[in-house]
Design a protein around this motif. Structure first.
Motif, PDB file in Angstrom:
ATOM      1  N   ASN A 207       0.817  -1.217   0.000  1.00  0.00           N
ATOM      2  CA  ASN A 207       0.000   0.000   0.000  1.00  0.00           C
ATOM      3  C   ASN A 207       0.850   1.267   0.000  1.00  0.00           C
ATOM      4  O   ASN A 207       0.323   2.367   0.173  1.00  0.00           O
ATOM      5  N   ASN A 208       2.134   1.121  -0.162  1.00  0.00           N
ATOM      6  CA  ASN A 208       3.069   2.238  -0.061  1.00  0.00           C
ATOM      7  C   ASN A 208       3.322   2.907  -1.415  1.00  0.00           C
ATOM      8  O   ASN A 208       3.086   2.316  -2.470  1.00  0.00           O
ATOM      9  N   ASP A 209       3.810   4.152  -1.350  1.00  0.00           N
ATOM     10  CA  ASP A 209       4.299   4.811  -2.553  1.00  0.00           C
ATOM     11  C   ASP A 209       5.607   4.150  -2.977  1.00  0.00           C
ATOM     12  O   ASP A 209       6.369   3.646  -2.143  1.00  0.00           O
ATOM     13  N   THR A 210       5.894   4.174  -4.271  1.00  0.00           N
ATOM     14  CA  THR A 210       7.079   3.476  -4.779  1.00  0.00           C
ATOM     15  C   THR A 210       7.923   4.402  -5.651  1.00  0.00           C
ATOM     16  O   THR A 210       7.410   5.341  -6.265  1.00  0.00           O
ATOM     17  N   PRO A 211       9.223   4.120  -5.736  1.00  0.00           N
ATOM     18  CA  PRO A 211      10.100   4.900  -6.618  1.00  0.00           C
ATOM     19  C   PRO A 211       9.903   4.500  -8.070  1.00  0.00           C
ATOM     20  O   PRO A 211       9.194   3.538  -8.389  1.00  0.00           O
ATOM     21  N   ASP A 212      10.548   5.231  -8.980  1.00  0.00           N
ATOM     22  CA  ASP A 212      10.503   4.888 -10.403  1.00  0.00           C
ATOM     23  C   ASP A 212      11.037   3.475 -10.618  1.00  0.00           C
ATOM     24  O   ASP A 212      11.984   3.046  -9.966  1.00  0.00           O
ATOM     25  N   GLY A 213      10.405   2.766 -11.535  1.00  0.00           N
ATOM     26  CA  GLY A 213      10.835   1.404 -11.829  1.00  0.00           C
ATOM     27  C   GLY A 213      10.173   0.351 -10.963  1.00  0.00           C
ATOM     28  O   GLY A 213      10.410  -0.840 -11.138  1.00  0.00           O
ATOM     29  N   ALA A 214       9.345   0.790 -10.032  1.00  0.00           N
ATOM     30  CA  ALA A 214       8.645  -0.136  -9.142  1.00  0.00           C
ATOM     31  C   ALA A 214       7.156   0.202  -9.140  1.00  0.00           C
ATOM     32  O   ALA A 214       6.729   1.257  -9.608  1.00  0.00           O
ATOM     33  N   THR A 215       6.377  -0.715  -8.621  1.00  0.00           N
ATOM     34  CA  THR A 215       4.950  -0.466  -8.436  1.00  0.00           C
ATOM     35  C   THR A 215       4.488  -1.200  -7.195  1.00  0.00           C
ATOM     36  O   THR A 215       5.247  -1.963  -6.578  1.00  0.00           O
ATOM     37  N   SER A 216       3.251  -0.963  -6.786  1.00  0.00           N
ATOM     38  CA  SER A 216       2.703  -1.596  -5.583  1.00  0.00           C
ATOM     39  C   SER A 216       1.469  -2.406  -5.940  1.00  0.00           C
ATOM     40  O   SER A 216       0.820  -2.166  -6.976  1.00  0.00           O
ATOM     41  N   LEU A 217       1.135  -3.338  -5.073  1.00  0.00           N
ATOM     42  CA  LEU A 217      -0.079  -4.131  -5.287  1.00  0.00           C
ATOM     43  C   LEU A 217      -1.322  -3.250  -5.265  1.00  0.00           C
ATOM     44  O   LEU A 217      -2.265  -3.465  -6.031  1.00  0.00           O
ATOM     45  N   LYS A 218      -1.329  -2.234  -4.412  1.00  0.00           N
ATOM     46  CA  LYS A 218      -2.464  -1.312  -4.362  1.00  0.00           C
ATOM     47  C   LYS A 218      -2.657  -0.618  -5.705  1.00  0.00           C
ATOM     48  O   LYS A 218      -3.788  -0.475  -6.190  1.00  0.00           O
ATOM     49  N   SER A 219      -1.563  -0.195  -6.330  1.00  0.00           N
ATOM     50  CA  SER A 219      -1.653   0.466  -7.634  1.00  0.00           C
ATOM     51  C   SER A 219      -2.156  -0.498  -8.703  1.00  0.00           C
ATOM     52  O   SER A 219      -2.939  -0.115  -9.582  1.00  0.00           O
ATOM     53  N   ILE A 220      -1.729  -1.741  -8.633  1.00  0.00           N
ATOM     54  CA  ILE A 220      -2.134  -2.727  -9.630  1.00  0.00           C
ATOM     55  C   ILE A 220      -3.605  -3.093  -9.472  1.00  0.00           C
ATOM     56  O   ILE A 220      -4.365  -3.132 -10.452  1.00  0.00           O
ATOM     57  N   ILE A 221      -4.012  -3.367  -8.221  1.00  0.00           N
ATOM     58  CA  ILE A 221      -5.376  -3.834  -7.955  1.00  0.00           C
ATOM     59  C   ILE A 221      -6.377  -2.685  -7.963  1.00  0.00           C
ATOM     60  O   ILE A 221      -7.548  -2.850  -8.298  1.00  0.00           O
ATOM     61  N   GLY A 222      -5.900  -1.506  -7.552  1.00  0.00           N
ATOM     62  CA  GLY A 222      -6.788  -0.346  -7.509  1.00  0.00           C
ATOM     63  C   GLY A 222      -7.489  -0.137  -6.194  1.00  0.00           C
ATOM     64  O   GLY A 222      -8.423   0.670  -6.104  1.00  0.00           O
ATOM     65  N   LYS A 223      -7.046  -0.842  -5.154  1.00  0.00           N
ATOM     66  CA  LYS A 223      -7.627  -0.654  -3.825  1.00  0.00           C
ATOM     67  C   LYS A 223      -6.631  -1.131  -2.779  1.00  0.00           C
ATOM     68  O   LYS A 223      -5.714  -1.909  -3.098  1.00  0.00           O
ATOM     69  N   PRO A 224      -6.775  -0.683  -1.515  1.00  0.00           N
ATOM     70  CA  PRO A 224      -5.845  -1.116  -0.467  1.00  0.00           C
ATOM     71  C   PRO A 224      -5.879  -2.629  -0.264  1.00  0.00           C
ATOM     72  O   PRO A 224      -6.910  -3.282  -0.427  1.00  0.00           O
ATOM     73  N   ILE A 225      -4.728  -3.180   0.091  1.00  0.00           N
ATOM     74  CA  ILE A 225      -4.548  -4.611   0.291  1.00  0.00           C
ATOM     75  C   ILE A 225      -4.445  -4.902   1.785  1.00  0.00           C
ATOM     76  O   ILE A 225      -3.824  -4.143   2.533  1.00  0.00           O
ATOM     77  N   ASP A 226      -5.050  -6.000   2.231  1.00  0.00           N
ATOM     78  CA  ASP A 226      -4.907  -6.447   3.617  1.00  0.00           C
ATOM     79  C   ASP A 226      -3.548  -7.124   3.758  1.00  0.00           C
ATOM     80  O   ASP A 226      -3.335  -8.242   3.283  1.00  0.00           O
ATOM     81  N   ARG A 227      -2.613  -6.447   4.416  1.00  0.00           N
ATOM     82  CA  ARG A 227      -1.247  -6.962   4.510  1.00  0.00           C
ATOM     83  C   ARG A 227      -1.155  -8.193   5.395  1.00  0.00           C
ATOM     84  O   ARG A 227      -0.264  -9.027   5.222  1.00  0.00           O
ATOM     85  N   ASN A 228      -2.046  -8.326   6.376  1.00  0.00           N
ATOM     86  CA  ASN A 228      -2.030  -9.513   7.234  1.00  0.00           C
ATOM     87  C   ASN A 228      -2.368 -10.771   6.436  1.00  0.00           C
ATOM     88  O   ASN A 228      -1.745 -11.814   6.606  1.00  0.00           O
ATOM     89  N   VAL A 229      -3.361 -10.651   5.560  1.00  0.00           N
ATOM     90  CA  VAL A 229      -3.745 -11.793   4.723  1.00  0.00           C
ATOM     91  C   VAL A 229      -2.609 -12.153   3.771  1.00  0.00           C
ATOM     92  O   VAL A 229      -2.265 -13.332   3.609  1.00  0.00           O
ATOM     93  N   LEU A 230      -1.999 -11.133   3.161  1.00  0.00           N
ATOM     94  CA  LEU A 230      -0.901 -11.390   2.231  1.00  0.00           C
ATOM     95  C   LEU A 230       0.286 -12.023   2.942  1.00  0.00           C
ATOM     96  O   LEU A 230       0.854 -13.010   2.449  1.00  0.00           O
ATOM     97  N   LEU A 231       0.682 -11.479   4.080  1.00  0.00           N
ATOM     98  CA  LEU A 231       1.808 -12.035   4.830  1.00  0.00           C
ATOM     99  C   LEU A 231       1.555 -13.500   5.173  1.00  0.00           C
ATOM    100  O   LEU A 231       2.429 -14.361   4.974  1.00  0.00           O
ATOM    101  N   SER A 232       0.380 -13.804   5.671  1.00  0.00           N
ATOM    102  CA  SER A 232       0.065 -15.179   6.061  1.00  0.00           C
ATOM    103  C   SER A 232       0.064 -16.111   4.858  1.00  0.00           C
ATOM    104  O   SER A 232       0.554 -17.250   4.932  1.00  0.00           O
ATOM    105  N   ARG A 233      -0.453 -15.625   3.715  1.00  0.00           N
ATOM    106  CA  ARG A 233      -0.478 -16.484   2.533  1.00  0.00           C
ATOM    107  C   ARG A 233       0.934 -16.763   2.023  1.00  0.00           C
ATOM    108  O   ARG A 233       1.251 -17.892   1.633  1.00  0.00           O
ATOM    109  N   VAL A 234       1.797 -15.748   2.022  1.00  0.00           N
ATOM    110  CA  VAL A 234       3.190 -15.961   1.596  1.00  0.00           C
ATOM    111  C   VAL A 234       3.871 -16.993   2.493  1.00  0.00           C
ATOM    112  O   VAL A 234       4.551 -17.910   2.020  1.00  0.00           O
TER     113      VAL A 234
END
Length: 313
Positions: A207-234
Motif C-alpha cells: 500500500n506504499n508509494d514506490t520509486p521509479d521502476g517499481a509499483t505496488s499491489l495497491k496500484s495494480i489492484i486499484g484498492k488497499p490490500i490487507d497486509r495480514n492476509v498477504l503475509l500469512s499467505r506468503v
C-alpha cells in the motif's frame, strides 16, 4: 490484555463470541472485556457488538497483527516493530542468539533496508517488510535453490489472492509487467559442509508509494490490500515450497520458477564482482544457474549476478 481479547476475536472471526465467554476464559470481569474491546476500537479495529450475541471482528487497521499471523500460520514468535533499521539484520542477531526456525520479524518501516547486492530498499509505511529464520538440515551447496523457493512462494501467494500473473526476474525479484513489486534477500551462515542458519528477507510493495521502476499491489489492484492476509499467505506458500526443498524435490521448484520467468529468452547483461557477460538466456537449470549463450556462441553457467535486460539489436 487487549491482545488476549483480540486473540479470541480473531480465532472466532466468522461468528460472534460472547463477552461472558471471553471473561471466563481470561478470568477477568465483563467490564474489563468491554474496556479492552473499546481500546481495540480506538486502535482502529472494527468490531461489531450485538446484545445477547457478543462481539465479532470485522476488520483490522492497516497494521500487522501478530496474533492473526500466529493463528493463520505456524510461525512464531512474531516480533513486530513500528520502526527498525533492517528486519534482516535483526533476524541475524536473533539467529545468532539461538532463536528457533520460523522466528518472524516484521516492521512497519525500515530505515536501512537493503535489497540484492546491498542496494538501498525504500521501506516506508504501508509496505510489507519481514524476515524469518531457517535452520536447514542440508549441505550449503544447495542454498541457491532457496532463492527460487522464496520467489515461488511470493508469486503463488500474489497470483492466488489477486490473479495478476506476476513474473520472476532471475534469481528472485518479482515483477508485474516491467515494474518490480518484491525484492528478496537471503543471508546464509555456514561452514563448508554444514548450514548454521539462513535469514530470508522479503520486501513487498503493498500500500506504499514506490520509486521509479517499481509499483505496488495497491496500484495494480486499484484498492488497499490487507497486509495480514498477504503475509500469512506468503508464509503458508513458503511452507509448501520449503517442504519440497527439504525432500530434495528440486524439479518441481525449478519447473514453476521457469514457468514464471521473465528472463529466459531475453538478451541480458549479467554483472558480478566487476565482471560482465552479455548474451541470451537459454534456460535456468536444476541448480538455479542461469544458462547464458554468449555473443560468441559459447554457453556459460552463471550461479550469481545482477541481470539487466538489453534490447535485441
Amino acid at each position: 490484555m487487549a491482545k488476549d481479547v483480540l486473540t479470541f476475536l480473531i480465532d472466532n472471526r466468522d461468528s460472534f463470541v460472547s463477552g461472558e465467554y471471553i471473561a471466563k476464559k481470561l478470568d477477568i470481569s465483563r467490564q474489563a472485556v468491554s474496556k479492552k474491546i473499546n481500546n481495540l476500537k480506538e486502535d482502529g479495529f472494527v468490531i461489531e457488538s450485538k446484545t445477547n450475541k457478543g462481539y465479532r471482528l470485522i476488520s483490522f487497521p492497516d497494521v500487522i497483527v501478530p496474533e492473526y499471523v500466529v493463528i493463520e500460520t505456524d510461525y512464531k514468535p512474531v516480533l513486530h516493530y513500528a520502526t527498525i533499521d533492517s528486519t534482516n539484520l535483526q533476524a541475524r542477531k536473533y539467529a545468532l542468539d539461538g532463536y528457533p526456525e520460523k522466528t518472524l520479524i516484521v516492521s512497519e518501516v525500515q530505515t536501512a533496508g537493503r535489497g540484492r547486492m546491498g542496494r538501498e530498499w525504500a521501506s516506508p509505511r504501508g509496505g510489507l517488510w519481514f524476515s524469518f529464520i531457517l535452520r536447514p538440515r542440508c549441505v550449503p551447496s544447495i542454498a541457491p535453490i532457496l532463492n527460487f523457493v522464496v520467489a515461488n512462494s511470493v508469486a503463488k501467494a500474489t497470483n492466488e489472492l489477486y490473479g495478476i500473473g506476476v513474473k520472476m526476474k532471475w534469481p528472485n525479484d518479482i515483477f508485474y509487467e516491467d515494474k518490480k513489486i518484491c525484492g528478496i534477500g537471503i543471508l546464509v551462515s555456514s561452514d563448508i559442509d554444514l548450514m548454521h542458519y539462513v535469514v530470508v528477507g522479503i520486501g513487498i510493495n503493498v500500500n506504499n508509494d514506490t520509486p521509479d521502476g517499481a509499483t505496488s499491489l495497491k496500484s495494480i489492484i486499484g484498492k488497499p490490500i490487507d497486509r495480514n492476509v498477504l503475509l500469512s499467505r506468503v508464509l503458508n506458500r513458503f511452507k509448501d515450497e520449503y517442504t519440497l526443498f527439504e525432500k530434495s524435490n528440486f524439479s518441481d521448484i525449478m519447473d514453476y520458477s521457469r514457468s514464471i520467468s521473465n528472463t529466459i529468452g531475453k538478451k541480458v547483461r549479467v554483472s558480478f564482482l566487476g565482471v560482465e557477460k552479455i548474451g541470451t538466456v537459454l534456460d535456468i537449470d536444476q541448480k538455479g544457474a542461469l544458462i547464458l549463450e554468449d555473443e560468441d556462441g559459447s554457453v556459460s553457467e552463471i550461479l550469481a549476478g545482477d541481470v539487466d535486460f538489453l534490447r535485441h539489436l
